[in-house]
Scaffold this active site. Sequence first.
Site, PDB file in Angstrom:
ATOM      1  N   ARG A  66       0.830  -1.201   0.000  1.00  0.00           N
ATOM      2  CA  ARG A  66       0.000   0.000   0.000  1.00  0.00           C
ATOM      3  C   ARG A  66       0.863   1.250   0.000  1.00  0.00           C
ATOM      4  NH1 ARG A  66      -4.556   2.599  -0.069  1.00  0.00           N
ATOM      5  NH2 ARG A  66      -4.715   4.538   1.087  1.00  0.00           N
ATOM      6  N   GLN A  87      -7.786   4.284   6.962  1.00  0.00           N
ATOM      7  CA  GLN A  87      -7.163   3.538   5.862  1.00  0.00           C
ATOM      8  C   GLN A  87      -5.774   3.053   6.245  1.00  0.00           C
ATOM      9  OE1 GLN A  87      -7.244   5.464   2.002  1.00  0.00           O
ATOM     10  NE2 GLN A  87      -8.991   4.170   1.577  1.00  0.00           N
ATOM     11  N   GLU A 108       1.780  15.201   1.725  1.00  0.00           N
ATOM     12  CA  GLU A 108       0.622  15.716   2.442  1.00  0.00           C
ATOM     13  C   GLU A 108      -0.340  16.440   1.494  1.00  0.00           C
ATOM     14  OE1 GLU A 108       0.290  15.757   6.182  1.00  0.00           O
ATOM     15  OE2 GLU A 108      -1.658  16.384   5.445  1.00  0.00           O
ATOM     16  N   ASP A 142      -4.454  16.818  -8.133  1.00  0.00           N
ATOM     17  CA  ASP A 142      -3.673  15.807  -7.415  1.00  0.00           C
ATOM     18  C   ASP A 142      -2.238  15.921  -7.911  1.00  0.00           C
ATOM     19  OD1 ASP A 142      -2.532  13.519  -6.317  1.00  0.00           O
ATOM     20  OD2 ASP A 142      -4.325  12.300  -6.627  1.00  0.00           O
ATOM     21  N   ARG A 144       0.403  14.254  -6.718  1.00  0.00           N
ATOM     22  CA  ARG A 144       1.263  13.170  -6.273  1.00  0.00           C
ATOM     23  C   ARG A 144       1.912  12.399  -7.422  1.00  0.00           C
ATOM     24  NH1 ARG A 144      -2.910  10.237  -2.415  1.00  0.00           N
ATOM     25  NH2 ARG A 144      -4.233  10.863  -4.154  1.00  0.00           N
TER      26      ARG A 144
END
Length: 217
Positions: A66, A87, A108, A142, A144
């Site tokens: 994960r 989660q 973050e 997003d 990331r």
Amino acid sequence: MLMRVPPATIRTQVSVPLRLPDGFVTDARVFSFEGLVDGGEHLTFGLGDLAGARPPGDYDGIPLVRPHSECLTGDVFGSQRCDCGPQLREAVERISGSGGFLLYLRQEGRGIGLYAKLEAYALQDIGLDTYDANLALGHREDERSYVAAAQMLHALGVSKVALLSNNPDKARQLRRCGVNVAAQVPTRVHLSAANGRYLAAKARRGAHTLDVELSAG
Ligand SMILES: [Zn+2]
């Protein structure tokens, strides 16, 4: 199209016994790395039968992996505005059960940072959803990247994973970085009094596989 991913190496590995706030106890092998592309201090936690010291690549079967993006408010303080804390808790227990790695990524607020995330919360309080709030602050929906996550997996000798995630972008990016995502394993839905709208936006805008009432919240 495969992307060329620069190699990273394991910098340190050390055993850290964990006791979560609700009393769940497990052992972890915590890895740090040298050469991660974004310079972040990302960590990997080997859990279950991968919590012991072993040579890279010495794994039976396909590890459950994960990639978890850091969320200070959710992971540490139990914020109910998101589902990150539950989660993370679920991931630690499930990976401890089947053996695998939790990648704790220091990105973050979907990559926009902690202060900007709080500003995005303020915008959500006047009606924007979690993605539009990021856009209004001059960020992408997003930000990331999972290149560092792929680098960590390569350094650990992991080429094939069962990915514990509802986020199709994580699988897409990891595959592009040469990680064989053999299966995608969904996480549970963690609905709270305050995160219904957030989860619905993730399902609608981020194509997360969440079975959430789209009118929730
Ligand atoms: Zn969160």
